[in-house]
Design a protein around this motif. Structure first.
Motif, short mmCIF file in Angstrom:
data_model
loop_
_atom_site.label_atom_id
_atom_site.label_comp_id
_atom_site.label_asym_id
_atom_site.label_seq_id
_atom_site.Cartn_x
_atom_site.Cartn_y
_atom_site.Cartn_z
N ALA A 107 39.46 28.47 6.66
CA ALA A 107 40.23 29.02 5.54
C ALA A 107 40.17 30.54 5.55
O ALA A 107 41.18 31.22 5.30
CB ALA A 107 39.69 28.47 4.22
N ALA A 108 38.99 31.09 5.85
CA ALA A 108 38.84 32.55 5.91
C ALA A 108 39.66 33.12 7.05
O ALA A 108 40.25 34.20 6.93
CB ALA A 108 37.37 32.90 6.09
N LEU A 109 39.72 32.39 8.16
CA LEU A 109 40.51 32.83 9.31
C LEU A 109 41.99 32.89 8.94
O LEU A 109 42.70 33.82 9.31
CB LEU A 109 40.29 31.87 10.49
N PHE A 110 42.44 31.91 8.17
CA PHE A 110 43.84 31.88 7.74
C PHE A 110 44.12 33.02 6.76
O PHE A 110 45.12 33.73 6.88
CB PHE A 110 44.16 30.55 7.09
N ASP A 111 43.22 33.20 5.80
CA ASP A 111 43.41 34.27 4.80
C ASP A 111 43.45 35.64 5.47
O ASP A 111 44.20 36.52 5.05
CB ASP A 111 42.29 34.22 3.76
N GLY A 112 42.62 35.81 6.51
CA GLY A 112 42.55 37.09 7.18
C GLY A 112 43.70 37.35 8.11
O GLY A 112 43.84 38.45 8.66
N SER A 113 44.54 36.35 8.34
CA SER A 113 45.64 36.51 9.29
C SER A 113 47.00 36.31 8.65
O SER A 113 47.99 36.08 9.34
CB SER A 113 45.47 35.52 10.44
N ARG A 114 47.06 36.39 7.33
CA ARG A 114 48.33 36.16 6.63
C ARG A 114 49.41 37.16 7.06
O ARG A 114 50.60 36.85 7.03
CB ARG A 114 48.14 36.25 5.12
N ASP A 115 48.98 38.37 7.42
CA ASP A 115 49.95 39.39 7.81
C ASP A 115 50.35 39.29 9.27
O ASP A 115 51.21 40.02 9.74
CB ASP A 115 49.38 40.79 7.53
N ASP A 118 49.47 33.79 13.55
CA ASP A 118 48.43 32.98 12.92
C ASP A 118 48.60 32.84 11.42
O ASP A 118 47.99 31.98 10.80
CB ASP A 118 47.05 33.56 13.23
N GLY A 119 49.42 33.71 10.80
CA GLY A 119 49.60 33.62 9.36
C GLY A 119 50.49 32.47 8.94
O GLY A 119 50.57 32.14 7.76
N ASP A 120 51.14 31.83 9.86
CA ASP A 120 52.01 30.69 9.58
C ASP A 120 51.15 29.45 9.36
O ASP A 120 50.39 29.06 10.23
CB ASP A 120 52.95 30.49 10.76
N PRO A 121 51.25 28.78 8.19
CA PRO A 121 50.44 27.57 7.95
C PRO A 121 50.64 26.49 9.01
O PRO A 121 49.73 25.72 9.29
CB PRO A 121 50.94 27.10 6.56
N SER A 122 51.84 26.44 9.60
CA SER A 122 52.09 25.42 10.61
C SER A 122 51.23 25.63 11.85
O SER A 122 50.99 24.70 12.62
CB SER A 122 53.57 25.42 11.01
N PHE A 123 50.77 26.87 12.03
CA PHE A 123 49.87 27.16 13.16
C PHE A 123 48.58 26.38 13.01
O PHE A 123 47.94 26.02 13.99
CB PHE A 123 49.59 28.66 13.22
N LEU A 149 34.67 26.15 16.09
CA LEU A 149 35.76 27.00 15.60
C LEU A 149 36.46 27.68 16.75
O LEU A 149 37.70 27.76 16.79
CB LEU A 149 35.21 28.04 14.63
N GLN A 150 35.70 28.15 17.72
CA GLN A 150 36.30 28.81 18.88
C GLN A 150 37.16 27.82 19.67
O GLN A 150 38.27 28.16 20.11
CB GLN A 150 35.21 29.41 19.77
N MET A 151 36.65 26.61 19.83
CA MET A 151 37.41 25.58 20.55
C MET A 151 38.69 25.25 19.80
O MET A 151 39.77 25.11 20.41
CB MET A 151 36.56 24.32 20.71
N LEU A 152 38.61 25.14 18.48
CA LEU A 152 39.77 24.82 17.67
C LEU A 152 40.81 25.94 17.74
O LEU A 152 42.02 25.67 17.89
CB LEU A 152 39.34 24.58 16.22
N GLN A 153 40.37 27.19 17.65
CA GLN A 153 41.29 28.32 17.75
C GLN A 153 42.00 28.32 19.10
O GLN A 153 43.22 28.52 19.17
CB GLN A 153 40.53 29.64 17.57
N SER A 154 41.25 28.11 20.16
CA SER A 154 41.83 28.10 21.50
C SER A 154 42.85 26.97 21.63
O SER A 154 43.91 27.14 22.24
CB SER A 154 40.73 27.94 22.55
N CYS A 155 42.52 25.81 21.05
CA CYS A 155 43.42 24.66 21.12
C CYS A 155 44.72 24.95 20.36
O CYS A 155 45.82 24.67 20.86
CB CYS A 155 42.73 23.43 20.54
#
Length: 427
Positions: A65-73, A77-82, A116-122
């Protein structure tokens, strides 16, 4: 259409002492590294997790959630579908999101930072690869569709089964046609991912549901040298981006040199992945598959009763299973066949190499038995027998399997149906 009970009787086997051969010893040595305890399948019920694992799940959710909030701009990554994978929105209260996140945690031993790193990469890979749009793409692999990789049936626990066979690529022309250059290889990898994505569409992805598939890989005629690069890429791609999506990996028609292949693949596999391996040496494919999959769902080329022409819109007609010991004769009797009725039967024995015959025995006194299928030796590579017979009088059909000349125990299955007919016919 009605059915009547069939009975199976077996003659007492004569004592046979099995002896190891040089080849058997090599085979045993080749598969020794894979004899590991079966892995633990998750139920994905949060309430059953250890407190430390529950904390890991909560921590991963917070960090995501923090990763999403920090990338809204950020346009990417700011796209919820991502943050959606396999149709599951990871940033929602949907119970399926817990299942997906637990897969990544399990793959990284519940180490939150690694998961988290694996999930981001995926997620990044799926966006760049275009994985979400694969299901509707026509990738132009009609020649190998349903041959090299296909989803077919389920195992005894309801897991969808994916069959893989690369023997077709021993033909150099076919190999060049599919893997001739980098672009063709990329297209093939997209197609192989497409098959897996179709399988994932069949999963529940809910706590307590069916959340993984079974993979059956046929090593017969596989050109190991030529496919080394392809195999490594597929293994790496699946392991990095589809954690805990495979419940079991069954290798069939395993040659004696499998230990060489293992040395190639091993660096690309985690210990947990290796713990899912099940090995069926050459000649023992059906013995292994029957343990995990019902014979009516096993393709005929592997000792089952499922044919490509069978409709897959409804569950397959159940089959009766049997074990035929070395030195044993098995007699299957299909009773209660009325006059002018037609009986259709299918029978398969893993590895055959035995004598088989069928006859019809009328109930009326003075009537003679009719040889429907004369005694013949069924070779080890023959597929399931499918036959039918229409009689002019009531009686029973007798199928005889004579394994007295063999030392090997074999598994098999049969099923049949009886219907009334208005005309006499012999098939």
């Amino acid at each position: 259409m009605a059915t009547t009970p069939a009975t199976a009787t077996a003659a007492a086997p004569s004592p046979i002492v099995a002896k190891n051969t040089f080849i058997t010893t090599l085979l045993d040595a080749a598969v020794t590294p894979f004899r590991t305890p079966s892995f633990h399948q998750d139920t994905y019920r949060v309430s059953t997790l250890k407190p430390s694992d529950q904390r890991s799940l909560t921590d991963l959710k917070s960090k995501l959630a923090a990763l999403f909030d920090g990338s809204r701009d950020d346009d990417a990554d700011g796209d919820p579908s991502f943050f959606t994978i396999w149709g599951v929105p990871l940033l929602s209260s949907d119970e399926r999101s817990d299942v997906v996140l637990l897969k990544f945690l399990r793959a990284r031993d519940f180490k939150v930072a690694d998961a988290l790193q694996m999930l981001q990469s995926c997620l990044t890979w799926r966006k760049e690869f275009g994985a979400e749009s694969l299901l509707t793409e026509n990738l132009g692999f009609k020649e190998i569709e349903g041959v090299v990789a296909k989803m077919s049936g389920v195992d005894r626990e309801g897991h969808p089964v994916c069959y893989n066979a690369y023997g077709v690529f021993k033909d150099k022309e076919m190999y060049e046609k599919v893997f001739g250059d980098d672009e063709k290889l990329k297209q093939f990898l997209r197609w192989r991912v497409q098959v897996l994505e179709r399988g994932i569409q069949m999963l529940d992805l809910r706590p307590g549901g069916v959340n993984s598939i079974i993979q059956v890989t046929d090593l017969k005629d596989m050109p190991k040298r030529e496919l080394r690069v392809v195999s490594n890429q597929i293994l790496s791609l699946f392991q990095d981006n589809y954690p805990e999506m495979v419940a079991r990996k069954i290798f069939v028609n395993v040659p004696w040199y499998f230990s060489v292949l293992y040395s190639v693949f091993s660096p690309f596999l985690t210990q947990r992945t290796k713990s899912k391996f099940v090995i069926a040496k050459e000649g023992h494919t059906a013995d292994i598959l029957y343990k995990y999959i019902k014979p009516e769902d096993i393709p005929v080329q592997y000792g089952g009763l499922s044919r490509p022409s069978d409709p897959h819109t409804a569950p397959a007609k159940p089959a009766s299973e049997f074990i035929l010991k070395g030195g044993e004769k098995l007699i299957i009797e299909i009773e209660g066949i009325e006059a002018c009725a037609s009986v259709t039967w299918e029978i398969a024995v893993g590895g055959w190499d035995l004598e088989y015959n069928t006859e019809f025995t009328p109930y009326a006194k003075g009537s003679y038995a009719v040889a429907v299928e004369k005694p013949r030796q069924v070779s080890s590579d023959e597929e399931a027998i499918h036959n039918s017979y229409t009689t002019n009088e009531s009686g029973k059909l007798v199928l005889t399997l004579d394994n007295s000349a063999s030392k090997r125990k074999k598994v098999g299955a049969y099923r049949y149906s009886i219907s009334k007919g208005s005309a006499l016919a012999y098939k």
